[in-house]
Design a protein around this motif. Structure first.
Motif, PDB file in Angstrom:
ATOM      1  N   GLY A  67       0.813  -1.212   0.000  1.00 19.28           N
ATOM      2  CA  GLY A  67       0.000   0.000   0.000  1.00 19.28           C
ATOM      3  C   GLY A  67       0.844   1.259   0.000  1.00 19.28           C
ATOM      4  O   GLY A  67       2.052   1.228  -0.231  1.00 19.28           O
ATOM      5  N   LEU A  68       0.191   2.394   0.293  1.00 19.18           N
ATOM      6  CA  LEU A  68       0.848   3.686   0.228  1.00 19.18           C
ATOM      7  C   LEU A  68       0.505   4.493   1.474  1.00 19.18           C
ATOM      8  O   LEU A  68      -0.663   4.605   1.862  1.00 19.18           O
ATOM      9  N   LEU A  69       1.530   5.022   2.120  1.00 21.61           N
ATOM     10  CA  LEU A  69       1.337   5.880   3.281  1.00 21.61           C
ATOM     11  C   LEU A  69       1.232   7.324   2.823  1.00 21.61           C
ATOM     12  O   LEU A  69       2.105   7.828   2.114  1.00 21.61           O
ATOM     13  N   THR A  70       0.152   8.017   3.228  1.00 18.44           N
ATOM     14  CA  THR A  70      -0.052   9.418   2.846  1.00 18.44           C
ATOM     15  C   THR A  70      -0.482  10.222   4.060  1.00 18.44           C
ATOM     16  O   THR A  70      -0.711   9.677   5.151  1.00 18.44           O
ATOM     17  N   ALA A  71      -0.645  11.532   3.860  1.00 15.78           N
ATOM     18  CA  ALA A  71      -1.092  12.404   4.951  1.00 15.78           C
ATOM     19  C   ALA A  71      -2.477  12.008   5.436  1.00 15.78           C
ATOM     20  O   ALA A  71      -2.818  12.232   6.608  1.00 15.78           O
ATOM     21  N   THR A  72      -3.284  11.424   4.565  1.00 12.28           N
ATOM     22  CA  THR A  72      -4.628  10.995   4.955  1.00 12.28           C
ATOM     23  C   THR A  72      -4.569   9.965   6.078  1.00 12.28           C
ATOM     24  O   THR A  72      -5.453   9.938   6.955  1.00 12.28           O
ATOM     25  N   ASP A  73      -3.562   9.114   6.078  1.00 10.11           N
ATOM     26  CA  ASP A  73      -3.438   8.109   7.135  1.00 10.11           C
ATOM     27  C   ASP A  73      -3.203   8.757   8.495  1.00 10.11           C
ATOM     28  O   ASP A  73      -3.730   8.288   9.515  1.00 10.11           O
ATOM     29  N   TYR A  74      -2.446   9.836   8.530  1.00  7.16           N
ATOM     30  CA  TYR A  74      -2.228  10.538   9.792  1.00  7.16           C
ATOM     31  C   TYR A  74      -3.495  11.262  10.242  1.00  7.16           C
ATOM     32  O   TYR A  74      -3.772  11.366  11.444  1.00  7.16           O
ATOM     33  N   ILE A  75      -4.260  11.758   9.271  1.00  7.81           N
ATOM     34  CA  ILE A  75      -5.541  12.384   9.600  1.00  7.81           C
ATOM     35  C   ILE A  75      -6.483  11.352  10.215  1.00  7.81           C
ATOM     36  O   ILE A  75      -7.194  11.630  11.191  1.00  7.81           O
ATOM     37  N   ASN A  76      -6.487  10.144   9.661  1.00 17.48           N
ATOM     38  CA  ASN A  76      -7.319   9.078  10.228  1.00 17.48           C
ATOM     39  C   ASN A  76      -6.871   8.725  11.650  1.00 17.48           C
ATOM     40  O   ASN A  76      -7.702   8.449  12.520  1.00 17.48           O
ATOM     41  N   LEU A  77      -5.564   8.739  11.881  1.00 12.22           N
ATOM     42  CA  LEU A  77      -5.049   8.457  13.214  1.00 12.22           C
ATOM     43  C   LEU A  77      -5.504   9.528  14.204  1.00 12.22           C
ATOM     44  O   LEU A  77      -5.882   9.214  15.349  1.00 12.22           O
ATOM     45  N   ILE A  78      -5.486  10.779  13.776  1.00 15.49           N
ATOM     46  CA  ILE A  78      -5.951  11.877  14.633  1.00 15.49           C
ATOM     47  C   ILE A  78      -7.439  11.723  14.929  1.00 15.49           C
ATOM     48  O   ILE A  78      -7.893  11.936  16.061  1.00 15.49           O
ATOM     49  N   GLN A  79      -8.204  11.344  13.908  1.00 18.84           N
ATOM     50  CA  GLN A  79      -9.636  11.136  14.099  1.00 18.84           C
ATOM     51  C   GLN A  79      -9.883   9.994  15.088  1.00 18.84           C
ATOM     52  O   GLN A  79     -10.810  10.055  15.898  1.00 18.84           O
ATOM     53  N   TYR A  80      -9.054   8.973  15.043  1.00 24.16           N
ATOM     54  CA  TYR A  80      -9.159   7.858  15.993  1.00 24.16           C
ATOM     55  C   TYR A  80      -8.891   8.364  17.414  1.00 24.16           C
ATOM     56  O   TYR A  80      -9.591   7.988  18.365  1.00 24.16           O
TER      57      TYR A  80
END
Length: 411
Positions: free
Chosen positions: A154-167
Motif C-alpha cells: 500500500g501507500l502511506l499518505t497524509a490521509t493516514d495521519y488524519i485518520n489516526l488523529i480522528q481515531y
C-alpha cells in the motif's frame, strides 16, 4: 531531483509591460503574520505587470486570467434538432483526443525523472517513527512493504495521519495506544473510525500511462506506485510512485500542440466543484478542519473571512508539522498558527476564474507546481474548487470516440 519538464525549452516572458490579450492562472502565498501593504509590480507569466493591494495573509496577489470571446453553450437537453459544433468545440475535442493518444503511447515509466530517490517503509514500522522519516526527508508519502510476504502493501499518505488523529478524537481513552500503532494497523484504524479505505492499486511501469490515470481515478487515489516483478525471484519490486501532478505536468510539457486547442472556459465545461463547499476560518482549530476533511472526504479546505473572501487553503499535508514529535495537543491550535509552520519555499495557492480557458490552466501546470485551483470572482470571493482529479477526469473521459482504441471506462 530532475523533472521531466527540465528537458523542454523554458518559456521566456515578454519584456514589455503593455496589456496582452491573455494571461495565465497564478498564485498567492499565504503568510498569516503579514500586514496589509501594497505589493511591488510583479510580472505575470505573459509579461503583464500589476500593482495590487495585498490583504492581510497574502504574500503575492491574485492574478486573474483575462476572459475570452466564446461561443454560446450548446444545449444538451434537446436531442433534436442537433446543434452543429462550433470551430472551438471541434478544436476542443481534437485537443483532448490528441492528449489521450499521447497517454496511450507513453508508459508510466516515461514520467519518471532522469534521477530520483525512493523511500519504502516496512509495514511493521511504528507510525510515530514513519512520521519522523517523512519530515526528515521532506516527503509527504511513501510506499509500504510487507517484509513477511515480500510484496507491496500500500501507500502511506497524509490521509493516514488524519485518520489516526480522528481515531484519537473518537477514542480518547486509547490515547496511550496511539504511539504503539504500526503501519500495518492503518486499515484497522480506518474500520474503527468508519471511513472508506482507499483501494490499494498499482500499475506496471511499462503499461500505458492512460491505464495508470484510469486506475487512479477509479480508486480515488492521487498517486499510484509503479510495481514490477523481479524475473529472478519472481517477487514484486516497487520502482517509484507517480502523482497526478507529475502526470499533468508531463502532459502539459509534451503536448502543448494539443493543450493550446482547449479554448473553452471552466464554466462552459463545468470543471470543478461549486456546491456544498466546506470552508473554515483562520480562528478555527486544526481539529475542526481535520473533521471537515474526514466528513467530506476531501484533501483541502479553503480558508475564508466573514465575507467569504479567500485567504488561504489548509491542505492535508499541513497536518504533518502539527503532529511532529507526537504532540497532539497542538491540534487544538488555530488554523492560522498551523499555516505559519509552512516551509519558506511554499509556493502559495493558485486561483482562477470561471471565465478562464483550459489552455491557460495547462500553461500554469507547465510552469508551476500546482495541486489544486481555487475558483474566485473579481472580488476574491470563493466560487469553487478545481482538483487535479477534475482536470485528469475531463481529459480522459470527455468526447471519447470508438476509434480511439483501448478504453478504460470512467469511475
Amino acid at each position: 531531483m530532475d523533472d521531466p519538464s527540465s528537458r523542454q525549452p523554458n518559456y521566456t516572458p515578454g519584456d514589455e509591460p503593455q496589456r496582452a490579450p491573455a494571461a495565465s492562472v497564478s498564485a498567492f502565498a499565504a503568510n498569516t503574520a503579514s500586514t496589509a501593504r501594497t505589493a511591488p509590480a510583479i510580472p505575470s507569466a505573459l509579461g503583464l505587470h500589476s500593482t495590487i493591494p495585498l490583504r492581510a495573509g497574502h504574500e503575492l496577489p491574485f492574478v486573474q486570467p483575462s476572459s475570452y470571446l466564446r461561443p454560446k453553450i450548446r444545449s444538451r437537453t434537446i436531442p433534436t434538432p442537433t446543434t452543429p459544433m462550433t470551430p472551438i468545440d471541434e478544436e476542443q475535442l481534437q485537443g483532448l483526443k490528441g492528449m489521450r493518444n499521447f497517454l496511450r503511447v507513453r508508459t508510466s515509466y516515461d514520467v519518471l525523472p532522469l534521477s530520483f530517490r525512493l523511500i519504502v517503509l516496512d509495514n511493521d514500522l511504528l507510525i510515530r517513527k514513519s512520521l519522523d522519516i517523512l519530515i526528515q526527508n521532506g516527503i509527504v508519502s511513501a510506499p509500504l512493504w510487507d517484509s513477511q510476504q515480500s510484496r507491496f502493501a500500500g501507500l502511506l499518505t497524509a490521509t493516514d495521519y488524519i485518520n489516526l488523529i480522528q481515531y484519537y478524537c473518537q477514542f480518547p481513552e486509547h490515547i496511550d495506544d496511539v504511539d504503539k500503532f504500526r503501519l500495518s494497523s492503518l486499515r484497522d484504524i480506518e474500520k474503527a473510525i468508519g471511513v472508506l479505505p482507499l483501494e490499494t492499486v498499482s500499475v506496471h511501469p511499462t503499461r500505458p500511462l492512460y491505464e495508470a490515470c484510469s486506475r487512479m481515478l477509479k480508486s480515488r487515489a492521487r498517486r499510484i506506485p509503479l510495481v514490477d516483478i523481479d524475473h529472478e525471484t519472481e517477487r514484486e519490486t516497487v520502482v517509484s510512485v507517480i502523482t497526478q501532478y507529475r502526470i499533468l505536468k508531463f502532459i502539459a510539457v509534451n503536448t502543448e500542440q494539443h493543450t493550446m486547442l482547449l479554448k473553452q472556459t471552466v464554466r462552459e465545461i463545468g470543471l470543478g466543484t461549486y456546491k456544498n463547499l466546506a470552508t473554515a476560518k483562520m480562528t478555527d482549530s486544526v481539529l475542526e478542519v481535520i473533521n471537515l476533511m474526514v466528513v467530506h472526504n476531501i484533501s483541502a479546505v479553503p480558508i475564508v473571512d466573514k465575507n467569504n473572501v479567500v485567504l488561504n487553503v489548509f491542505e492535508a499535508v499541513d497536518v504533518i508539522p502539527c503532529i511532529k514529535g507526537g504532540v497532539y495537543e497542538e491540534l487544538k491550535s488555530t488554523v492560522g498558527d498551523a499555516l505559519s509552520k509552512r516551509p519558506d519555499d511554499f509556493q502559495g495557492i493558485y486561483t482562477c476564474q470561471e471565465d478562464d480557458r483550459l489552455d491557460s490552466i495547462f500553461t500554469t501546470l507547465r510552469q508551476s507546481r500546482v495541486h489544486r485551483l481555487v475558483v474566485i470572482d473579481d472580488n476574491w470571493h470563493l466560487r469553487g474548487m478545481i482538483s487535479l482529479s477534475d482536470i485528469l477526469k475531463y481529459v480522459l473521459f470527455t468526447g471519447v470516440t470508438s476509434d480511439e482504441g483501448e478504453y478504460f471506462p470512467p469511475p
